[in-house]
Design a protein around this motif. Sequence first.
Motif, short mmCIF file in Angstrom:
data_model
loop_
_atom_site.label_atom_id
_atom_site.label_comp_id
_atom_site.label_asym_id
_atom_site.label_seq_id
_atom_site.Cartn_x
_atom_site.Cartn_y
_atom_site.Cartn_z
N LEU A 95 -27.37 72.83 -36.15
CA LEU A 95 -28.44 73.55 -35.45
C LEU A 95 -28.03 73.97 -34.05
O LEU A 95 -28.58 74.93 -33.49
N VAL A 96 -27.08 73.24 -33.45
CA VAL A 96 -26.59 73.63 -32.12
C VAL A 96 -25.90 74.98 -32.18
O VAL A 96 -25.92 75.74 -31.22
N ARG A 97 -25.32 75.29 -33.34
CA ARG A 97 -24.45 76.46 -33.46
C ARG A 97 -25.03 77.58 -34.32
O ARG A 97 -24.37 78.60 -34.52
N THR A 98 -26.22 77.40 -34.86
CA THR A 98 -26.80 78.44 -35.70
C THR A 98 -28.31 78.44 -35.53
O THR A 98 -28.88 77.55 -34.90
N GLY A 99 -28.98 79.45 -36.08
CA GLY A 99 -30.43 79.55 -35.95
C GLY A 99 -31.16 78.69 -36.95
O GLY A 99 -30.59 78.26 -37.96
N ALA A 100 -32.44 78.47 -36.70
CA ALA A 100 -33.23 77.63 -37.60
C ALA A 100 -33.39 78.28 -38.96
O ALA A 100 -33.30 77.61 -40.00
N GLY A 101 -33.65 79.59 -38.99
CA GLY A 101 -33.84 80.26 -40.27
C GLY A 101 -32.58 80.31 -41.09
O GLY A 101 -32.56 79.95 -42.27
N LEU A 102 -31.47 80.75 -40.47
CA LEU A 102 -30.20 80.81 -41.18
C LEU A 102 -29.74 79.42 -41.57
O LEU A 102 -29.25 79.20 -42.67
#
Length: 338
Positions: A95-102
């Motif tokens: 989650l630090v490196r990507t979005g919540a939806g993706l």
Amino acid sequence: MALTPSTPKPLWRLPIIISPFFLWGTAMVAMKGVIPDTAPFFLATMRLLPAGGLVLIAAMIMGRSFEVSWRGWFWIAFFGLVDGTLFQGFLAQGLVRTGAGLGSVMIDSQPLAVALMARWLFQEQVGALGWLGLAIGLAGITLLGLPDEWVISFFQGHFTLSEVPADGLMLLQLLFDQGEWLMLMAALSMAVGTILIRYVAQEADPVVATGWHMMLGGLPLAALSLIGEPQPWAGISLTGWGAIAYSTIFGSAIAYGVFFFLASRGNLTSLSALTFLTPVFALLFGNLFLGEVLSPLQTLGVSFTIVSIYLINQRETLTQWVLSKWQLLHEPPVESKS
């Protein structure tokens, strides 16, 4: 309580069956909103240890059996390592490196792995439409996980191996720095955990085992947080603590308690495939509250993944529909009597 697509379900049960996926999707958004103010291992610990205690208290109030054999403790500990420590650890770091939806879409690729393992271990039938769904899902995960420029270059015929780092460690670092591959590792961890609940449920009550696996799985994450994350709670606002509380109570204690109870009894492939609802909720609320936007290729990958999981979940119903239409087309015409 079979959860195959062909089994009719009373309307009052549908909210219960759907609830874990709504709670996971919205909890993903809540976690993404608070993670800039804290640290990933601390957040993962907060999702497990308090939630495990709540599940055990609820199990005690419900009068569920706490008897566990030594063999049961082995399965619970293994369950906690895979579905607790590894899943939540990869999830929080991703989650630090990507979005919540993706991130949610990557997490919810796990029905693909569950279908394969359930077919191998429990002889659950996948069928032609199920295998088609798996193939479409793999294409979707490829679009989500690989850099856009690699995919574009490949379809334009310009992709060469020179675009891939020659050093294997550099390649791994590139993929894991994106976050999507950390989410894929989290998905595989949850898939194995979904399979393990069948073995755990043979030795212990599934709700009690869910609580203990959260407690045991949270301990290594707490140790990692204490060692490498100094005062991760210092910057959390009141709103942030509310987001953590929501993720802990609703996104972990309630969602996992319901999901693993159902998984211990129903068709694993069909139940797990219902997680196609989770990215829908996560993408919707991620767009509303976090302003997240996917690239066109990632949007196509999301579409492939959702279609894939729908085909897996509805494979029996769709197969019956196709067969009925085929029979109607090939039935001899009825002669009219004059």
